[in-house]
Design a protein around this motif. Sequence first.
Motif, PDB file in Angstrom:
ATOM      1  N   GLN A  28      45.068 -73.337  27.841  1.00 31.34           N
ATOM      2  CA  GLN A  28      46.813 -73.251  27.639  1.00 31.34           C
ATOM      3  C   GLN A  28      47.160 -74.479  27.301  1.00 31.34           C
ATOM      4  O   GLN A  28      48.164 -74.721  26.303  1.00 31.34           O
ATOM      5  CB  GLN A  28      47.389 -72.467  28.827  1.00 31.34           C
ATOM      6  N   ALA A  29      47.044 -75.425  28.198  1.00 31.61           N
ATOM      7  CA  ALA A  29      47.791 -76.776  28.221  1.00 31.61           C
ATOM      8  C   ALA A  29      47.226 -77.218  26.870  1.00 31.61           C
ATOM      9  O   ALA A  29      48.096 -78.050  26.115  1.00 31.61           O
ATOM     10  CB  ALA A  29      47.323 -77.478  29.216  1.00 31.61           C
ATOM     11  N   TRP A  42      39.798 -64.905  24.502  1.00 27.67           N
ATOM     12  CA  TRP A  42      41.021 -65.210  24.799  1.00 27.67           C
ATOM     13  C   TRP A  42      42.370 -64.753  24.029  1.00 27.67           C
ATOM     14  O   TRP A  42      42.075 -65.003  22.797  1.00 27.67           O
ATOM     15  CB  TRP A  42      41.133 -66.688  25.069  1.00 27.67           C
ATOM     16  N   HIS A  43      43.195 -64.259  24.812  1.00 23.31           N
ATOM     17  CA  HIS A  43      44.508 -64.191  23.952  1.00 23.31           C
ATOM     18  C   HIS A  43      45.530 -64.252  24.975  1.00 23.31           C
ATOM     19  O   HIS A  43      45.654 -64.172  26.100  1.00 23.31           O
ATOM     20  CB  HIS A  43      44.634 -62.734  23.561  1.00 23.31           C
ATOM     21  N   PRO A  44      46.988 -64.929  24.286  1.00 21.93           N
ATOM     22  CA  PRO A  44      47.895 -65.461  25.035  1.00 21.93           C
ATOM     23  C   PRO A  44      48.694 -64.294  25.775  1.00 21.93           C
ATOM     24  O   PRO A  44      49.188 -64.663  26.904  1.00 21.93           O
ATOM     25  CB  PRO A  44      48.879 -66.196  24.156  1.00 21.93           C
ATOM     26  N   ASP A  45      48.454 -63.139  25.431  1.00 24.12           N
ATOM     27  CA  ASP A  45      49.112 -62.015  26.024  1.00 24.12           C
ATOM     28  C   ASP A  45      48.358 -61.287  27.126  1.00 24.12           C
ATOM     29  O   ASP A  45      49.013 -60.421  27.955  1.00 24.12           O
ATOM     30  CB  ASP A  45      49.384 -60.980  25.011  1.00 24.12           C
ATOM     31  N   VAL A 158      40.232 -53.205  25.447  1.00 24.84           N
ATOM     32  CA  VAL A 158      40.053 -52.691  26.762  1.00 24.84           C
ATOM     33  C   VAL A 158      41.409 -53.160  27.600  1.00 24.84           C
ATOM     34  O   VAL A 158      42.034 -52.314  28.069  1.00 24.84           O
ATOM     35  CB  VAL A 158      39.072 -52.929  27.529  1.00 24.84           C
ATOM     36  N   ARG A 159      41.547 -54.486  27.629  1.00 27.95           N
ATOM     37  CA  ARG A 159      42.714 -55.124  28.357  1.00 27.95           C
ATOM     38  C   ARG A 159      44.000 -54.460  27.697  1.00 27.95           C
ATOM     39  O   ARG A 159      45.140 -54.130  28.433  1.00 27.95           O
ATOM     40  CB  ARG A 159      42.545 -56.381  28.165  1.00 27.95           C
ATOM     41  N   ALA A 160      44.163 -54.399  26.220  1.00 24.25           N
ATOM     42  CA  ALA A 160      45.635 -54.018  25.570  1.00 24.25           C
ATOM     43  C   ALA A 160      45.719 -52.566  25.973  1.00 24.25           C
ATOM     44  O   ALA A 160      46.908 -52.354  26.307  1.00 24.25           O
ATOM     45  CB  ALA A 160      45.380 -54.265  24.195  1.00 24.25           C
ATOM     46  N   CYS A 205      41.887 -56.360  17.819  1.00 24.17           N
ATOM     47  CA  CYS A 205      40.886 -56.788  17.620  1.00 24.17           C
ATOM     48  C   CYS A 205      40.548 -58.045  16.870  1.00 24.17           C
ATOM     49  O   CYS A 205      41.286 -57.925  15.613  1.00 24.17           O
ATOM     50  CB  CYS A 205      40.082 -55.476  16.969  1.00 24.17           C
ATOM     51  N   PRO A 206      40.015 -58.818  17.131  1.00 26.44           N
ATOM     52  CA  PRO A 206      39.721 -60.187  16.327  1.00 26.44           C
ATOM     53  C   PRO A 206      38.797 -60.157  15.272  1.00 26.44           C
ATOM     54  O   PRO A 206      38.812 -61.018  14.449  1.00 26.44           O
ATOM     55  CB  PRO A 206      39.181 -61.097  17.595  1.00 26.44           C
TER      56      PRO A 206
END
Length: 240
Positions: A28-29, A42-45, A158-160, A205-206
């Motif tokens: 993130q940083a 990884w996804h910011p949401d 899955v997370r979404a 999906c990426p």
Amino acid sequence: MNTPVQTAATFSLDGEDVPFEPGETILQAARRAGRYIPHLCWHPDFHPQGSCRVCTVKVKGRAGSACTLQTAAGEVVESNTDELNAERKMLLQMLFVEGNHFCPSCEKSGNCLLQATAYEMNMEDVLFQEFYPRRPIDASHADVMIDFNRCILCELCVRASHDIDGKEVFAIAGHGIGTHLVVNSMSGLLVDSDMALSDRAASICPVGAILPKRRGFVIPIGVRRYDPHTAADVDTQEAS
């Protein structure tokens, strides 16, 4: 009385100081500072889980996922090294042979994070034998299709579905090489789930595993996300 000026805490990333805020991870940083660390799952949401290991960095000589490791003042982090990039390239090569990723025939070509990251890591070919797994294509749903051949098990759908849609449409089953994405319905088919085209899980999906129907090549090849820009360019632009 003069109030002392507080300076932002920093850590070192490949020899350059990166400021961070309390609670931030290394990834993130780094992104906020315009520094690219390759990643897939990884996804910011969503809360990070470090499943793909592509964002692996070294802190004090020990390897860990940049998306889950918390920042610390004065820490020395290595990311863009020949050793770590070679490991990333190997992980990408394994993902390509474990599924059927034929980029020229894929609707997501030019807009695929796996493809773009492979370019970023200078992956020109694969070193391993192709698995050619027999995975189904689920086109049962009226608006959304799943090509399980292209799934990289990032678990973003899955997370979404759980975190944003509140539906639990997808899950991960199996172990080892048999790990696979499943649809949460009695038949195992998407048509019998409560999936909707408007769900976040339908667009997160990426790669080219989950795609909307009747919208193929709406954005022509040549002007897609990663056609004019690299994965690093897109990632740092979206972070700013």
